[in-house]
Motif scaffolding. Structure first.
Motif, PDB file in Angstrom:
ATOM      1  N   VAL A  68     120.392 -50.792 -20.220  1.00  0.00           N
ATOM      2  CA  VAL A  68     120.726 -51.686 -19.106  1.00  0.00           C
ATOM      3  C   VAL A  68     120.914 -50.886 -17.823  1.00  0.00           C
ATOM      4  N   LEU A  69     121.548 -49.729 -17.914  1.00  0.00           N
ATOM      5  CA  LEU A  69     121.747 -48.884 -16.743  1.00  0.00           C
ATOM      6  C   LEU A  69     120.419 -48.380 -16.198  1.00  0.00           C
ATOM      7  N   LEU A  70     119.505 -47.997 -17.085  1.00  0.00           N
ATOM      8  CA  LEU A  70     118.222 -47.458 -16.638  1.00  0.00           C
ATOM      9  C   LEU A  70     117.452 -48.493 -15.835  1.00  0.00           C
ATOM     10  N   GLY A  71     117.473 -49.735 -16.295  1.00  0.00           N
ATOM     11  CA  GLY A  71     116.814 -50.793 -15.540  1.00  0.00           C
ATOM     12  C   GLY A  71     117.408 -50.944 -14.149  1.00  0.00           C
ATOM     13  N   GLY A  72     118.710 -50.770 -14.033  1.00  0.00           N
ATOM     14  CA  GLY A  72     119.368 -50.881 -12.740  1.00  0.00           C
ATOM     15  C   GLY A  72     119.005 -49.756 -11.791  1.00  0.00           C
ATOM     16  N   PHE A  73     118.715 -48.570 -12.338  1.00  0.00           N
ATOM     17  CA  PHE A  73     118.345 -47.437 -11.492  1.00  0.00           C
ATOM     18  C   PHE A  73     116.930 -47.566 -10.933  1.00  0.00           C
ATOM     19  N   LEU A  74     116.101 -48.394 -11.538  1.00  0.00           N
ATOM     20  CA  LEU A  74     114.718 -48.538 -11.088  1.00  0.00           C
ATOM     21  C   LEU A  74     114.610 -49.449  -9.872  1.00  0.00           C
ATOM     22  N   LYS A  75     113.743 -49.081  -8.950  1.00  0.00           N
ATOM     23  CA  LYS A  75     113.400 -49.970  -7.850  1.00  0.00           C
ATOM     24  C   LYS A  75     112.562 -51.134  -8.391  1.00  0.00           C
ATOM     25  N   PRO A  76     112.522 -52.261  -7.710  1.00  0.00           N
ATOM     26  CA  PRO A  76     111.618 -53.337  -8.126  1.00  0.00           C
ATOM     27  C   PRO A  76     110.185 -52.803  -8.225  1.00  0.00           C
ATOM     28  N   GLY A  77     109.537 -53.091  -9.328  1.00  0.00           N
ATOM     29  CA  GLY A  77     108.207 -52.557  -9.573  1.00  0.00           C
ATOM     30  C   GLY A  77     108.217 -51.169 -10.189  1.00  0.00           C
ATOM     31  N   GLY A  78     109.413 -50.576 -10.350  1.00  0.00           N
ATOM     32  CA  GLY A  78     109.522 -49.236 -10.922  1.00  0.00           C
ATOM     33  C   GLY A  78     109.185 -49.202 -12.398  1.00  0.00           C
ATOM     34  N   MET A  79     108.872 -48.006 -12.900  1.00  0.00           N
ATOM     35  CA  MET A  79     108.347 -47.837 -14.246  1.00  0.00           C
ATOM     36  C   MET A  79     109.283 -46.998 -15.129  1.00  0.00           C
ATOM     37  N   LEU A  80     109.466 -47.431 -16.362  1.00  0.00           N
ATOM     38  CA  LEU A  80     110.164 -46.644 -17.379  1.00  0.00           C
ATOM     39  C   LEU A  80     109.132 -46.110 -18.361  1.00  0.00           C
ATOM     40  N   VAL A  81     109.126 -44.794 -18.556  1.00  0.00           N
ATOM     41  CA  VAL A  81     108.236 -44.141 -19.517  1.00  0.00           C
ATOM     42  C   VAL A  81     109.129 -43.502 -20.572  1.00  0.00           C
ATOM     43  N   TYR A  82     109.060 -44.006 -21.794  1.00  0.00           N
ATOM     44  CA  TYR A  82     110.048 -43.624 -22.820  1.00  0.00           C
ATOM     45  C   TYR A  82     109.331 -43.286 -24.122  1.00  0.00           C
ATOM     46  N   GLU A  83     109.701 -42.166 -24.707  1.00  0.00           N
ATOM     47  CA  GLU A  83     109.171 -41.771 -26.022  1.00  0.00           C
ATOM     48  C   GLU A  83     110.262 -41.091 -26.829  1.00  0.00           C
ATOM     49  N   THR A  84     110.507 -41.577 -28.038  1.00  0.00           N
ATOM     50  CA  THR A  84     111.459 -40.883 -28.905  1.00  0.00           C
ATOM     51  C   THR A  84     111.201 -41.225 -30.363  1.00  0.00           C
ATOM     52  N   PHE A  85     111.959 -40.600 -31.243  1.00  0.00           N
ATOM     53  CA  PHE A  85     111.688 -40.622 -32.677  1.00  0.00           C
ATOM     54  C   PHE A  85     112.048 -41.962 -33.332  1.00  0.00           C
ATOM     55  N   THR A  86     111.285 -42.302 -34.361  1.00  0.00           N
ATOM     56  CA  THR A  86     111.590 -43.438 -35.212  1.00  0.00           C
ATOM     57  C   THR A  86     112.125 -42.926 -36.557  1.00  0.00           C
ATOM     58  N   ARG A  87     112.605 -43.845 -37.362  1.00  0.00           N
ATOM     59  CA  ARG A  87     113.140 -43.459 -38.677  1.00  0.00           C
ATOM     60  C   ARG A  87     112.089 -42.762 -39.539  1.00  0.00           C
ATOM     61  N   ALA A  88     110.834 -43.106 -39.341  1.00  0.00           N
ATOM     62  CA  ALA A  88     109.768 -42.488 -40.126  1.00  0.00           C
ATOM     63  C   ALA A  88     109.650 -40.989 -39.871  1.00  0.00           C
ATOM     64  N   HIS A  89     110.226 -40.511 -38.776  1.00  0.00           N
ATOM     65  CA  HIS A  89     110.176 -39.078 -38.476  1.00  0.00           C
ATOM     66  C   HIS A  89     110.948 -38.266 -39.505  1.00  0.00           C
ATOM     67  N   LEU A  90     111.876 -38.882 -40.197  1.00  0.00           N
ATOM     68  CA  LEU A  90     112.626 -38.166 -41.237  1.00  0.00           C
ATOM     69  C   LEU A  90     111.699 -37.575 -42.285  1.00  0.00           C
ATOM     70  N   ASP A  91     110.589 -38.257 -42.563  1.00  0.00           N
ATOM     71  CA  ASP A  91     109.628 -37.741 -43.537  1.00  0.00           C
ATOM     72  C   ASP A  91     108.958 -36.476 -43.020  1.00  0.00           C
ATOM     73  N   VAL A  92     108.642 -36.447 -41.713  1.00  0.00           N
ATOM     74  CA  VAL A  92     108.031 -35.259 -41.117  1.00  0.00           C
ATOM     75  C   VAL A  92     109.005 -34.082 -41.182  1.00  0.00           C
ATOM     76  N   VAL A  93     110.270 -34.345 -40.892  1.00  0.00           N
ATOM     77  CA  VAL A  93     111.294 -33.297 -40.964  1.00  0.00           C
ATOM     78  C   VAL A  93     111.455 -32.810 -42.400  1.00  0.00           C
TER      79      VAL A  93
END
Length: 216
Positions: free
Chosen positions: A119-144
């Protein structure tokens, strides 16, 4: 980095890790994240949240964009700002960022998860601003478990299937993928999303999510 609210003990742990690793190499950046940021205006002001020593900030800033990198480890922020004049550093806990509303044209976040911050990240964005997000899912446990990668083992820092697209609401999802990735940054199971903050009076239809093809 995958901690939520950072304690002094966590800060000491990550400071030691950065001291041992030294500066992260450019090759460890997510190519998808860099490609997304290349579509942003050249005068964009971009927040790199929990950006470590700047493995994403440096290639993003090379395109002429200004990156404000935040991390709660002073050593990491100092290393990041040494990478280029267009990288500005702020040492801060992710839960207490010192920015005002609508400060950024885009926000980048990689390998960090605190569900309470969306919710905070959305507030920091200007109108029309973009969020680019990448992080691990539970399936990554198998890779580890197979010794193919490092990563969080705590469920609090791992996404459930389809969860990321829900967390970014009410931003408009433009691209959403999740699955196994093998690239210069290594092998990992991740979810990733590129989502835009709605502009006043605009109507935007979200793009249906997809999945990564299985790597050969």
């Amino acid at each position: 980095m995958s901690a939520a609210h950072e304690s002094p003990r966590e800060r000491e742990k990550w400071d030691a890790r950065y001291r041992e690793r030294g500066r992260e190499s450019d090759s460890s950046a997510s190519g998808w994240v860099i490609e997304c940021c290349a579509t942003l205006p050249v005068d964009a002001l971009i927040l790199d949240l929990a950006g470590g020593t700047g493995r994403h900030a440096e290639p993003i800033a090379r395109g002429g964009r200004t990156v404000v990198l935040t991390d709660f480890v002073h050593r990491a922020v100092a290393a990041a700002t040494a990478r280029g004049d267009r990288i500005l550093g702020v040492v801060a806990d992710a839960s207490a960022l010192p920015f005002g509303p609508e400060s950024f044209d885009a926000i980048v976040c990689v390998n960090f998860l605190d569900r309470s911050l969306f919710v905070l990240l959305g507030g920091f964005l200007k109108p029309g601003g973009m969020l680019v997000y990448e992080t691990f899912t539970r399936a990554h446990l198998d890779v580890v478990a197979r010794g193919r990668a490092r990563g969080p083992r705590n469920d609090a820092y791992l996404l459930e299937p389809g969860e990321l697209a829900t967390l970014v609401s009410p931003l408009i999802v433009e691209t959403h993928d999740e699955g196994l990735v093998v690239d210069d940054a290594g092998e990992r199971h991740v979810a990733r999303v590129m989502a835009r903050k709605r502009e006043a009076g605009s109507r935007v239809s979200p793009i249906p999510d997809s999945r990564f093809p299985n790597p050969e």
